[in-house]
Design an enzyme around this catalytic site. Sequence first.
Site, PDB file in Angstrom:
ATOM      1  CG  HIS A   1      -1.378  -8.521   0.286  1.00  0.00           C
ATOM      2  ND1 HIS A   1      -0.949  -7.238   0.115  1.00  0.00           N
ATOM      3  CD2 HIS A   1      -2.737  -8.458   0.193  1.00  0.00           C
ATOM      4  CE1 HIS A   1      -1.984  -6.437  -0.075  1.00  0.00           C
ATOM      5  NE2 HIS A   1      -3.077  -7.156  -0.040  1.00  0.00           N
TER       6      HIS A   1
ATOM      7  CE1 TYR B   1      -3.191  -2.872   0.272  1.00  0.00           C
ATOM      8  CE2 TYR B   1      -3.765  -2.154   2.479  1.00  0.00           C
ATOM      9  CZ  TYR B   1      -3.951  -3.009   1.410  1.00  0.00           C
ATOM     10  OH  TYR B   1      -4.926  -3.979   1.500  1.00  0.00           O
TER      11      TYR B   1
END
Length: 283
Positions: free
Chosen positions: A114, A58
């Site tokens: 992830h 991110y």
Amino acid sequence: MILNFTNTMEIPKIRLNSNYEMPRIGLGTAGLLKEECIETIKKALEIGYNNLDTAESYMNENEIGLAIKNFNRENLFIASKISPVELDFYRVLGACEESLARLETSYLDLYLIHWPDKSLNSNFKEILKAFKKLYDLGKIKSFGVSNFTINHLKYTLKIAEELKLPVSVNQVEFHPILYQKELLNFCDRNNIAITSYSPLAKGLVFNNPILSMIGKKYNKTAGQISLKWLLNKGTIVIPKASTEKHLKENLDLDFEINYNDIKKIDEISNGRILARQKFAEFG
């Protein structure tokens, strides 16, 4: 899973199988960058949020670290995720240290893989050994995965159980338009909490006539109905928001949806996955 609703004015919590409590409403930060990220996090914490979800990919861990400086770290639950590309034992250890440094914290409350990735095929046990080391050292309080299917979880659980590493959370796309009932039932049976990302289906819930109709009945938005439905299913929700109005709306869930309306929402799902897919089978 033990749910904690001791005070309806507080964010409810769930006790993970790592024996740590996780707030069941959090803030998703994907797409929040630079000054907007810092200001949004500060605003959210002032309103009452204490669960922040981020990830290596991110690119906002530095900003979150800056935003939380004047808040009591012990009152916060911070989750981050490692990108799965070219993972090995030392990459996991190094990536965690880098995330800790950017966030300016000594531990993560939750650290997740992830995405399932084919690179996990050959050395997955060594990768999980690294998470186990982080877990034993207290660098991470809980371990989890993200976007894992039932097959991924079965393979992961087999190795994790050998290592005595609890798999506490599976973070997946989950909302009324994508009701992953089979996955939810599997996770419930194995004491794995589900965190629902994109719980508002990237805004599509606001265009759904059933959710809008039910919302009018309870004087709530379609988004609030979606979030309450997800909480009723036992999941954790991490909606993204940046305005004070939406941040407050996403916490204003102290109401009940009756059984008949829940059944109507259960039937909305069309199985459409909105997230950009990176699935790969391994094992």
